[in-house]
Design an enzyme around this catalytic site. Sequence first.
Site, short mmCIF file in Angstrom:
data_model
loop_
_atom_site.label_atom_id
_atom_site.label_comp_id
_atom_site.label_asym_id
_atom_site.label_seq_id
_atom_site.Cartn_x
_atom_site.Cartn_y
_atom_site.Cartn_z
N HIS A 132 -3.25 7.06 2.76
CA HIS A 132 -3.69 5.78 2.20
C HIS A 132 -5.09 5.49 2.71
O HIS A 132 -5.39 5.66 3.90
CB HIS A 132 -2.71 4.68 2.62
CG HIS A 132 -3.21 3.31 2.33
ND1 HIS A 132 -3.79 2.97 1.13
CD2 HIS A 132 -3.25 2.18 3.10
CE1 HIS A 132 -4.14 1.69 1.17
NE2 HIS A 132 -3.84 1.21 2.35
N CYS A 184 0.82 -1.22 0.00
CA CYS A 184 0.00 0.00 0.00
C CYS A 184 0.85 1.27 0.00
O CYS A 184 0.34 2.35 -0.27
CB CYS A 184 -0.94 0.01 1.20
SG CYS A 184 -1.98 -1.45 1.28
N ASN A 215 -10.35 -0.21 -0.12
CA ASN A 215 -8.90 -0.08 0.00
C ASN A 215 -8.26 -0.61 -1.30
O ASN A 215 -8.26 -1.82 -1.54
CB ASN A 215 -8.43 -0.89 1.21
CG ASN A 215 -6.92 -0.88 1.40
OD1 ASN A 215 -6.17 -0.58 0.48
ND2 ASN A 215 -6.48 -1.24 2.58
O1 UT7 Z 1 -4.01 -1.35 3.60
C1 UT7 Z 1 -3.06 -1.99 4.39
C2 UT7 Z 1 -3.22 -1.67 5.81
N1 UT7 Z 1 -4.46 -2.20 6.29
C3 UT7 Z 1 -5.11 -1.58 7.24
O2 UT7 Z 1 -4.71 -0.54 7.68
C4 UT7 Z 1 -6.34 -2.23 7.80
C5 UT7 Z 1 -6.31 -2.14 9.28
N2 UT7 Z 1 -7.38 -2.85 9.96
C6 UT7 Z 1 -8.67 -2.49 9.93
O3 UT7 Z 1 -9.08 -1.65 9.17
C7 UT7 Z 1 -9.59 -3.09 10.97
O4 UT7 Z 1 -8.83 -3.88 11.85
C8 UT7 Z 1 -10.75 -3.95 10.38
C9 UT7 Z 1 -11.76 -3.06 9.68
C10 UT7 Z 1 -10.20 -4.99 9.46
C11 UT7 Z 1 -11.49 -4.66 11.53
O5 UT7 Z 1 -11.94 -3.70 12.49
P1 UT7 Z 1 -11.59 -3.86 14.04
O6 UT7 Z 1 -12.23 -2.76 14.73
O7 UT7 Z 1 -10.10 -4.01 14.19
O8 UT7 Z 1 -12.33 -5.22 14.41
P2 UT7 Z 1 -11.74 -6.52 15.14
O9 UT7 Z 1 -10.97 -7.35 14.19
O10 UT7 Z 1 -11.10 -6.13 16.43
O11 UT7 Z 1 -13.09 -7.30 15.48
C12 UT7 Z 1 -14.07 -6.74 16.38
C13 UT7 Z 1 -15.29 -7.65 16.44
C14 UT7 Z 1 -14.95 -9.10 16.74
O12 UT7 Z 1 -16.01 -9.62 17.53
P3 UT7 Z 1 -15.92 -9.70 19.15
O13 UT7 Z 1 -14.71 -10.55 19.42
O14 UT7 Z 1 -15.75 -8.27 19.60
O15 UT7 Z 1 -17.21 -10.30 19.53
C15 UT7 Z 1 -14.95 -9.78 15.39
O16 UT7 Z 1 -15.26 -11.15 15.48
O17 UT7 Z 1 -15.95 -7.69 15.15
C16 UT7 Z 1 -16.05 -9.04 14.68
N3 UT7 Z 1 -15.86 -9.03 13.24
C17 UT7 Z 1 -16.87 -8.86 12.36
N4 UT7 Z 1 -18.20 -8.70 12.54
C18 UT7 Z 1 -18.95 -8.51 11.42
C19 UT7 Z 1 -14.70 -9.13 12.55
N5 UT7 Z 1 -14.93 -9.02 11.23
C20 UT7 Z 1 -16.27 -8.85 11.09
C21 UT7 Z 1 -17.10 -8.67 9.98
N6 UT7 Z 1 -18.44 -8.49 10.19
N7 UT7 Z 1 -16.62 -8.63 8.71
#
Ligand code: UT7
Length: 333
Positions: free
Chosen positions: A258, A122, A289
């Site tokens: 980005h 990226c 993205n």
């Molecule tokens: O481009 C290269 C660089 N990339 C980035 O910068 C991306 C960086 N990461 C992100 O943008 C975020 O981490 C995501 C958007 C991918 C995820 O958001 P998050 O706030 O970090 O969520 P998380 O992985 O901590 O998950 C939170 C909750 C979990 O449930 P519990 O454990 O709180 O009950 C996950 O199981 O959300 C759940 N979850 C989902 N729920 C619905 C994870 N993915 C999903 C989903 N739909 N797709």
Amino acid sequence: MTTISAPTGAAHARILGVGSYRPSRVVPNAELVEAIDSSDEWIRTRSGIVERRWATPEETVQMMSVAAARSAMERAGVEPAEIDCVLVATVSHMRQTPAIATSIAAELGTDHPAAFDISAACAGFCHGISMASDFIRGGSARHVLVIGVERLSDLTNLHDRGTAFIFADGAGAVVVGPSETPGIGPVVWGSEGERAELITQNVDWLTWGTAAEKGLPYLAMDGNPVFRWASFAMAKIGQEALDRAGITADQLDCFVPHQANMRIIDALARSMKLPESVKIARDIAEMGNTSAASIPLALDRMIAEGRATSGETALFIAFGAGLVYAAQVIVVP
Ligand code: UT7
């Protein structure tokens, strides 16, 4: 002792023109949620993504690159024969070799320039901007075409909750050329290879060769640690880029980070204490993205909408798989 001539370049470099290509197929969140047991609301709240573009079979990496590059060259007023170097930042060119930069250069009708790909995920486009600036000031090239292009839909596992809704397709390009005044500030860049496993192709090509029944390799990401790293560590990198360019946040006109996650964009703007007057690129809502393509796509949109105007300053910050990062201040063409 025999001495040889040293290269001599231009005093400064700047971006002369920007172009981009948005694939035709719009994919709303609703199309993806069932396979990952998610919802439109969750995706909007956690990432800011409302829809993204996925390329059709005809919208290849080459096709999108050529379209974006033609537009950038036209706006720069630079003919294909004047391009001395073509840099293509991408992770979704499907051949290990040759680089796609050479065939893009040929299709554009350039006159046999240096042409190669950059593998910095990226952050690849910002790496390319820095290299282009140094090539021009060092005397290795006069005009450099920098392209950021991705077809991440080819590398996305539609059943992976952590990535299926994030990655998307598109291309952006700029022509960088000589300038009488500074147009590209010092780069702040680096890598944290000890965290390489956080974003990676799930299986290497050698292993995949004997495991074809498992389907194509795809991008795997441990999103939350990347999210925290990007939101906090990258603000320092952005601040350093401002410092090294010799400007304060008050003197900044545009912020074009980005487009990884709307919450990361907001967190960076907050941590860097960017004033309300700074115009912020939020292309992620409609584009997802697009990795190396996201910054030139977002910049081109800001220019097209009249939000970024010629002569204004803009801060780029890019980060991604590696982990790698690069940031610089540029002057809007
Ligand atoms: O481009 C290269 C660089 N990339 C980035 O910068 C991306 C960086 N990461 C992100 O943008 C975020 O981490 C995501 C958007 C991918 C995820 O958001 P998050 O706030 O970090 O969520 P998380 O992985 O901590 O998950 C939170 C909750 C979990 O449930 P519990 O454990 O709180 O009950 C996950 O199981 O959300 C759940 N979850 C989902 N729920 C619905 C994870 N993915 C999903 C989903 N739909 N797709």
